[in-house]
Design a protein around this motif. Sequence first.
Motif, PDB file in Angstrom:
ATOM      1  N   MET A   1      10.409  82.604  20.811  1.00  0.00           N
ATOM      2  CA  MET A   1      10.541  83.692  19.832  1.00  0.00           C
ATOM      3  C   MET A   1      12.014  83.970  19.572  1.00  0.00           C
ATOM      4  SD  MET A   1       9.148  87.609  20.098  1.00  0.00           S
ATOM      5  CE  MET A   1      10.230  87.984  21.490  1.00  0.00           C
ATOM      6  N   THR A   2      12.401  83.952  18.298  1.00  0.00           N
ATOM      7  CA  THR A   2      13.781  84.225  17.922  1.00  0.00           C
ATOM      8  C   THR A   2      13.822  85.532  17.150  1.00  0.00           C
ATOM      9  OG1 THR A   2      14.313  81.876  17.827  1.00  0.00           O
ATOM     10  CG2 THR A   2      15.798  83.374  16.686  1.00  0.00           C
ATOM     11  N   GLY A   3      14.528  86.532  17.689  1.00  0.00           N
ATOM     12  CA  GLY A   3      14.620  87.819  17.040  1.00  0.00           C
ATOM     13  C   GLY A   3      15.638  87.811  15.916  1.00  0.00           C
ATOM     14  N   ALA A   4      15.695  88.927  15.191  1.00  0.00           N
ATOM     15  CA  ALA A   4      16.588  89.030  14.040  1.00  0.00           C
ATOM     16  C   ALA A   4      18.046  88.885  14.435  1.00  0.00           C
ATOM     17  CB  ALA A   4      16.358  90.370  13.338  1.00  0.00           C
ATOM     18  N   PHE A   5      18.407  89.439  15.592  1.00  0.00           N
ATOM     19  CA  PHE A   5      19.798  89.366  16.031  1.00  0.00           C
ATOM     20  C   PHE A   5      20.201  87.913  16.293  1.00  0.00           C
ATOM     21  CE2 PHE A   5      23.267  89.446  19.062  1.00  0.00           C
ATOM     22  CZ  PHE A   5      24.056  90.489  18.646  1.00  0.00           C
ATOM     23  N   LEU A 122       8.941  95.064  22.589  1.00  0.00           N
ATOM     24  CA  LEU A 122       9.286  96.114  21.629  1.00  0.00           C
ATOM     25  C   LEU A 122      10.005  95.562  20.402  1.00  0.00           C
ATOM     26  CD1 LEU A 122      10.633  98.826  24.116  1.00  0.00           C
ATOM     27  CD2 LEU A 122       8.463  98.892  22.873  1.00  0.00           C
ATOM     28  N   GLY A 123      10.212  94.255  20.384  1.00  0.00           N
ATOM     29  CA  GLY A 123      10.933  93.639  19.269  1.00  0.00           C
ATOM     30  C   GLY A 123      12.437  93.603  19.443  1.00  0.00           C
ATOM     31  N   LEU A 124      12.908  93.885  20.661  1.00  0.00           N
ATOM     32  CA  LEU A 124      14.339  93.878  20.951  1.00  0.00           C
ATOM     33  C   LEU A 124      14.749  92.542  21.555  1.00  0.00           C
ATOM     34  CD1 LEU A 124      14.473  97.372  22.680  1.00  0.00           C
ATOM     35  CD2 LEU A 124      15.347  96.844  20.395  1.00  0.00           C
ATOM     36  N   THR A 125      15.851  91.987  21.099  1.00  0.00           N
ATOM     37  CA  THR A 125      16.390  90.781  21.715  1.00  0.00           C
ATOM     38  C   THR A 125      17.149  91.153  22.979  1.00  0.00           C
ATOM     39  OG1 THR A 125      16.623  89.627  19.599  1.00  0.00           O
ATOM     40  CG2 THR A 125      17.985  88.838  21.431  1.00  0.00           C
ATOM     41  N   PRO A 126      16.776  90.600  24.140  1.00  0.00           N
ATOM     42  CA  PRO A 126      17.564  90.845  25.353  1.00  0.00           C
ATOM     43  C   PRO A 126      18.892  90.086  25.277  1.00  0.00           C
ATOM     44  CG  PRO A 126      15.301  90.160  25.870  1.00  0.00           C
ATOM     45  CD  PRO A 126      15.551  89.844  24.424  1.00  0.00           C
ATOM     46  N   PHE A 127      19.976  90.824  25.354  1.00  0.00           N
ATOM     47  CA  PHE A 127      21.332  90.268  25.340  1.00  0.00           C
ATOM     48  C   PHE A 127      21.815  90.387  26.784  1.00  0.00           C
ATOM     49  CE2 PHE A 127      25.907  90.347  24.764  1.00  0.00           C
ATOM     50  CZ  PHE A 127      26.181  89.608  23.619  1.00  0.00           C
ATOM     51  N   VAL A 128      21.614  89.327  27.558  1.00  0.00           N
ATOM     52  CA  VAL A 128      21.829  89.392  29.000  1.00  0.00           C
ATOM     53  C   VAL A 128      23.247  88.920  29.331  1.00  0.00           C
ATOM     54  CG1 VAL A 128      20.988  88.719  31.272  1.00  0.00           C
ATOM     55  CG2 VAL A 128      19.379  88.912  29.359  1.00  0.00           C
ATOM     56  N   GLU A 129      24.000  89.804  29.949  1.00  0.00           N
ATOM     57  CA  GLU A 129      25.401  89.525  30.259  1.00  0.00           C
ATOM     58  C   GLU A 129      25.515  89.039  31.703  1.00  0.00           C
ATOM     59  OE1 GLU A 129      28.701  91.915  28.081  1.00  0.00           O
ATOM     60  OE2 GLU A 129      28.406  92.811  30.047  1.00  0.00           O
ATOM     61  N   VAL A 130      26.261  87.937  31.882  1.00  0.00           N
ATOM     62  CA  VAL A 130      26.419  87.334  33.202  1.00  0.00           C
ATOM     63  C   VAL A 130      27.893  87.077  33.480  1.00  0.00           C
ATOM     64  CG1 VAL A 130      24.144  86.239  33.035  1.00  0.00           C
ATOM     65  CG2 VAL A 130      26.185  84.937  32.385  1.00  0.00           C
ATOM     66  N   THR A 131      28.210  86.936  34.769  1.00  0.00           N
ATOM     67  CA  THR A 131      29.588  86.613  35.159  1.00  0.00           C
ATOM     68  C   THR A 131      29.655  85.451  36.133  1.00  0.00           C
ATOM     69  OG1 THR A 131      29.497  88.272  36.933  1.00  0.00           O
ATOM     70  CG2 THR A 131      30.413  88.981  34.822  1.00  0.00           C
TER      71      THR A 131
END
Length: 232
Positions: A1-5, A122-131
């Motif tokens: 699934m590819t969200g709008a963002f 919920l239709g939100l793209t998870p933008f997962v930040e890693v280091t």
Amino acid sequence: MTGAFTAALLAARRPVVMELKRQDATGRDLFGGRSVEEIVAAYEDVGAPCLSVVTGHWFGGTGSLLRDVVRATRLPVLQKDFITRRSQLEQAARDGASAVLLTAALLPRSTLGSLVEYGAGLGLTPFVEVTTEAEALRVPHAEDCVIAVNNKDITARERGAGDVARSFGLLPALRRTGTPCPVSASGIERPAVAARLVREGFAGVLVGAGLLRTDDLPGWLDDFDRERREPS
């Protein structure tokens, strides 16, 4: 699934997520008297594919800032804050966000997985930040996520210049996760650096203070375009 963002960033001519942040990590003002509407219009004029809004109080952010940006644009909007609860995801969706920041270093694996799944539902793209590589490789459902390398140190509240070398070092790990959209975020001040990150294989870069501080936003983006074509 590819969200709008994600879709907007992958299709962008200029794959730069342009950020609104009221102040930097030291408390210095970044808006310079400009309104939200003025900054959003400037970003749209230079072809921003999507926007990021920092609502965390460390950077002078508030929930109302997100709502103001959403009202001012039709572009997909990322909310950046320290999200740890489902109720925060529900609020982000109500406020019109298209994507939400999840910080892998702050979340146990089970919690991260729960928030990724619930946010996506919920239709939100998870933008997962890693280091680190370990953080990147434990992101669940990476195919539905943007995975972003944070070039700064969150334990120091992102004070300091950041280390873009972290992004170059972690790019192979991000590719192994299966994310369609690896991103480099924070500490990117110069267009030549942003362009090199994209040339090396990042689907996009997130730039905040570097764009808010420049007195020639169109020139910054023109230099970015030129460096992508003809690196100096």
